[in-house]
Design an enzyme around this catalytic site. Structure first.
Site, short mmCIF file in Angstrom:
data_model
loop_
_atom_site.label_atom_id
_atom_site.label_comp_id
_atom_site.label_asym_id
_atom_site.label_seq_id
_atom_site.Cartn_x
_atom_site.Cartn_y
_atom_site.Cartn_z
N ALA A 86 0.85 -1.20 0.00
CA ALA A 86 0.00 0.00 0.00
C ALA A 86 0.88 1.24 0.00
CB ALA A 86 -0.91 0.01 1.22
N THR A 134 10.91 0.61 -4.23
CA THR A 134 11.17 1.01 -5.61
C THR A 134 12.65 1.33 -5.82
OG1 THR A 134 10.82 2.86 -7.14
CG2 THR A 134 10.44 3.33 -4.84
N ASP A 135 13.11 1.21 -7.08
CA ASP A 135 14.49 1.60 -7.39
C ASP A 135 14.67 3.11 -7.34
OD1 ASP A 135 13.05 2.30 -9.68
OD2 ASP A 135 14.41 1.33 -11.09
N GLU A 136 13.55 3.88 -7.28
CA GLU A 136 13.66 5.34 -7.33
C GLU A 136 14.35 5.90 -6.08
OE1 GLU A 136 10.21 7.32 -8.99
OE2 GLU A 136 9.62 5.51 -10.06
N TYR A 159 7.92 11.52 -3.95
CA TYR A 159 7.56 10.09 -3.91
C TYR A 159 8.73 9.25 -3.44
CZ TYR A 159 7.00 5.31 -5.72
OH TYR A 159 6.98 3.94 -5.84
N ALA A 161 11.44 10.11 -1.97
CA ALA A 161 11.88 10.45 -0.61
C ALA A 161 11.00 9.74 0.43
CB ALA A 161 11.85 11.96 -0.40
N SER A 162 9.70 9.69 0.14
CA SER A 162 8.80 9.03 1.11
C SER A 162 9.03 7.53 1.12
CB SER A 162 7.33 9.37 0.81
OG SER A 162 6.91 8.77 -0.41
N LYS A 163 9.31 6.94 -0.05
CA LYS A 163 9.59 5.49 -0.08
C LYS A 163 10.93 5.21 0.61
CE LYS A 163 7.64 2.49 -1.74
NZ LYS A 163 6.54 1.60 -1.26
N LEU A 199 2.80 6.00 -17.50
CA LEU A 199 3.14 6.16 -18.92
C LEU A 199 2.46 5.15 -19.86
CD1 LEU A 199 4.95 7.71 -21.01
CD2 LEU A 199 6.57 5.84 -20.74
N TYR A 216 7.05 13.94 -21.84
CA TYR A 216 7.68 14.99 -21.05
C TYR A 216 9.06 15.33 -21.61
CZ TYR A 216 4.30 13.74 -17.31
OH TYR A 216 3.17 13.48 -16.56
P1 NAD Z 1 -0.97 1.60 -7.00
O1 NAD Z 1 -1.04 3.08 -6.82
O2 NAD Z 1 -1.51 0.99 -8.24
O3 NAD Z 1 -1.73 0.88 -5.78
C1 NAD Z 1 -1.58 1.30 -4.46
C2 NAD Z 1 -2.68 0.62 -3.64
O4 NAD Z 1 -2.52 1.03 -2.27
C3 NAD Z 1 -4.09 0.99 -4.06
O5 NAD Z 1 -4.91 -0.16 -4.10
C4 NAD Z 1 -4.55 1.95 -2.97
O6 NAD Z 1 -5.95 1.92 -2.75
C5 NAD Z 1 -3.79 1.43 -1.77
N1 NAD Z 1 -3.56 2.48 -0.76
C6 NAD Z 1 -3.07 3.74 -0.97
N2 NAD Z 1 -3.04 4.41 0.19
C7 NAD Z 1 -3.47 3.54 1.16
C8 NAD Z 1 -3.65 3.65 2.56
N3 NAD Z 1 -3.39 4.80 3.21
N4 NAD Z 1 -4.10 2.56 3.23
C9 NAD Z 1 -4.38 1.42 2.58
N5 NAD Z 1 -4.26 1.27 1.26
C10 NAD Z 1 -3.81 2.33 0.55
O7 NAD Z 1 0.56 1.22 -6.78
P2 NAD Z 1 1.44 0.08 -7.46
O8 NAD Z 1 2.01 0.61 -8.70
O9 NAD Z 1 0.66 -1.18 -7.48
O10 NAD Z 1 2.61 -0.02 -6.40
C11 NAD Z 1 2.52 -0.92 -5.29
C12 NAD Z 1 3.80 -0.83 -4.47
O11 NAD Z 1 4.92 -1.18 -5.28
C13 NAD Z 1 4.08 0.57 -3.93
O12 NAD Z 1 4.60 0.44 -2.64
C14 NAD Z 1 5.12 1.13 -4.90
O13 NAD Z 1 5.95 2.07 -4.26
C15 NAD Z 1 5.87 -0.13 -5.27
N6 NAD Z 1 6.51 -0.12 -6.61
C16 NAD Z 1 5.80 0.21 -7.72
C17 NAD Z 1 6.41 0.16 -8.98
C18 NAD Z 1 5.65 0.47 -10.24
O14 NAD Z 1 6.25 0.49 -11.33
N7 NAD Z 1 4.33 0.68 -10.20
C19 NAD Z 1 7.75 -0.21 -9.08
C20 NAD Z 1 8.46 -0.55 -7.91
C21 NAD Z 1 7.82 -0.51 -6.68
P1 TYD Z 2 5.71 6.98 -14.84
O1 TYD Z 2 4.91 5.90 -15.49
O2 TYD Z 2 4.97 8.08 -14.13
O3 TYD Z 2 6.75 6.27 -13.85
P2 TYD Z 2 8.00 6.89 -13.02
O4 TYD Z 2 7.97 8.35 -13.09
O5 TYD Z 2 7.75 6.39 -11.64
O6 TYD Z 2 9.22 6.29 -13.66
O7 TYD Z 2 6.62 7.66 -15.94
C1 TYD Z 2 7.56 6.88 -16.69
C2 TYD Z 2 8.36 7.84 -17.55
O8 TYD Z 2 7.49 8.43 -18.53
C3 TYD Z 2 8.95 9.00 -16.76
O9 TYD Z 2 10.23 9.30 -17.31
C4 TYD Z 2 7.98 10.15 -17.01
C5 TYD Z 2 7.46 9.86 -18.42
N1 TYD Z 2 6.07 10.30 -18.70
C6 TYD Z 2 5.80 11.03 -19.86
O10 TYD Z 2 6.70 11.35 -20.66
N2 TYD Z 2 4.50 11.40 -20.09
C7 TYD Z 2 3.48 11.08 -19.24
O11 TYD Z 2 2.30 11.48 -19.50
C8 TYD Z 2 3.77 10.31 -18.08
C9 TYD Z 2 2.70 9.93 -17.11
C10 TYD Z 2 5.09 9.94 -17.84
#
Ligand code: NAD
Ligand code: TYD
Length: 353
Positions: A86, A134-136, A159, A161-163, A199, A216
């Site tokens: 979450a 995350t790798d970020e 984002y 920083a919070s992770k 994206l 972007y």
């Molecule tokens: P997402 O935004 O699709 O889903 C987040 C989920 O958390 C949602 O179902 C939301 O309802 C729930 N949530 C948010 N705030 C909450 C709270 N206060 N209490 C309970 N539930 C809450 O995110 P995601 O892309 O599925 O990412 C999941 C995890 O993986 C995150 O921790 C993210 O940092 C990490 N992550 C994501 C990616 C990516 O590419 N998406 C990559 C690496 C790591």
């Molecule tokens: P995103 O999917 O938001 O993931 P993250 O920023 O966590 O890597 O964005 C992926 C890349 O795409 C990022 O370099 C920002 C860029 N981007 C665009 O160029 N246009 C867009 O509308 C969005 C959402 C992202």
């Protein structure tokens, strides 16, 4: 995990979480899976419709910042393992509202850690807290190289920083209270059920509607893309066989410049939609860059490959084909999640860019 463990998965209604929940519910019928999710804009129970009636699955709508609600889940279910996903997850939203990220990702994670520590105060034997990150957190690569597990943290967006802060808290609970934990840092995921503010699903949806494709800056930023089901498989592997207190980087060996990726997607969509070659690419529109935009992320995943034997299972070409097919077969899902507040977000975020 031995016997019939009960596993709490937080954020299970989101993009990655729903794949993790589905995998655990179907692959481990002997486990009990409790999905705790606040159902924010990013959480959607439609993502789990196929398994919602499984006998080993239950859902609790709760906020991880609500200490009493989280404690109640631990009281009502004898939780053996936590897989914590979450989070607020979108960088652009973190730029407009950083405190929402501090609240859920930092305060929420610590609230969950406290509830876990309290529930397991009788002993940590057979228990495990898995924090998904995350790798970020490692910042932005400029001169080649890859993120390894020892790369110093250097988060650049609210984002990340919070992770990063949540990762530090998990390790601090491991050190201070001996809470058994594992942690992973994964690169960008793609696949089905991905909220179309990110994206790849945003581009697929806009191509479908013949809307501008907002790239972007110059589109030169690089991301390392991993199929979400391979991430879920890595989480499964780490949860079961990772070493206590260890961190694992997860990535797809799959770096793409944004603009090249958008062109690739346009080509796939032209073919699938029966459009003339080059038709969708005409929608590409360069817009104002993201503030503080990280240039490049790239993961060295050799530790998890070497020590735990995990590897990505499919190529990017195959994963993207499957992903596009899923969105085109699930336009109703796309239409649902892009109605309502999404419209307002999109209008505000892309206005005047
Ligand atoms: P997402 O935004 O699709 O889903 C987040 C989920 O958390 C949602 O179902 C939301 O309802 C729930 N949530 C948010 N705030 C909450 C709270 N206060 N209490 C309970 N539930 C809450 O995110 P995601 O892309 O599925 O990412 C999941 C995890 O993986 C995150 O921790 C993210 O940092 C990490 N992550 C994501 C990616 C990516 O590419 N998406 C990559 C690496 C790591
Ligand atoms: P995103 O999917 O938001 O993931 P993250 O920023 O966590 O890597 O964005 C992926 C890349 O795409 C990022 O370099 C920002 C860029 N981007 C665009 O160029 N246009 C867009 O509308 C969005 C959402 C992202």
């Amino acid at each position: 995990m031995k016997g019939t463990p009960t596993i709490l998965i937080t954020g299970g209604a989101g993009f990655i979480g729903s794949h993790v929940v589905r995998r655990f519910v179907t692959k481990y019928p002997q486990y009990r899976i409790v999905n705790l999710d606040a159902l924010t804009y990013a959480g959607n129970l439609e993502n789990l419709r196929d398994i919602q009636n499984a006998p080993n699955y239950s859902f609790v709508k709760a906020d991880i910042c609500d200490a009493e609600a989280v404690a109640k889940v631990f009281r009502e279910h004898a939780i053996d393992g936590v897989i914590h996903l979450a989070a607020e997850s979108h960088v652009d939203r973190s730029i407009t509202d950083p405190l929402a990220f501090v609240r859920t990702n930092v305060f929420g994670t610590v609230t969950l850690l406290n509830a876990t520590k309290e529930a397991w105060k009788g002993g940590f034997e057979g228990k495990r807290f898995y924090h998904v990150s995350t790798d970020e957190v490692y910042g932005s690569l400029h001169d080649g190289g890859f993120f390894i597990e020892e790369t110093p943290y250097d988060p650049q967006s609210p984002y990340s920083a919070s992770k990063a802060s949540s990762d530090h808290f998990v390790r601090a609970y491991g050190n201070t209270y001996k809470l058994p934990f594992v942690l992973s840092n994964c690169s960008n995921n793609y696949g089905s059920h991905h909220f179309p503010e990110k994206l790849i699903p945003l581009m697929i949806n806009n191509i479908r509607h013949n809307r501008p494709l907002p790239v972007y800056g110059k589109g030169e930023n690089v991301r390392d893309w991993l199929w979400v089901e391979d991430h879920a498989a890595a989480i499964d592997t780490i949860f079961h066989t990772g070493k206590n207190g260890e961190t694992y980087n997860i990535g797809g060996h799959n770096e793409w410049k944004n603009i090249d990726l958008v062109h690739l997607l346009c080509g796939i969509m032209d073919r699938k939609l029966g459009r003339a070659e080059g038709e969708s690419a005409k929608l590409i529109t360069y817009v104002t860059d993201r503030a503080g935009h990280d240039l490049r992320y790239a993961i060295d995943a050799s530790k998890i490959e070497r020590e735990l034997g995990w590897r990505p299972s499919i190529t990017f070409e195959e994963g993207l084909e499957r992903t596009v097919d899923w969105y085109l077969a699930n336009t109703e899902w796309l239409d649902h999640v892009t109605s309502g507040t999404y419209q307002q977000y999109y209008a505000e975020h892309y206005a005047g860019r």
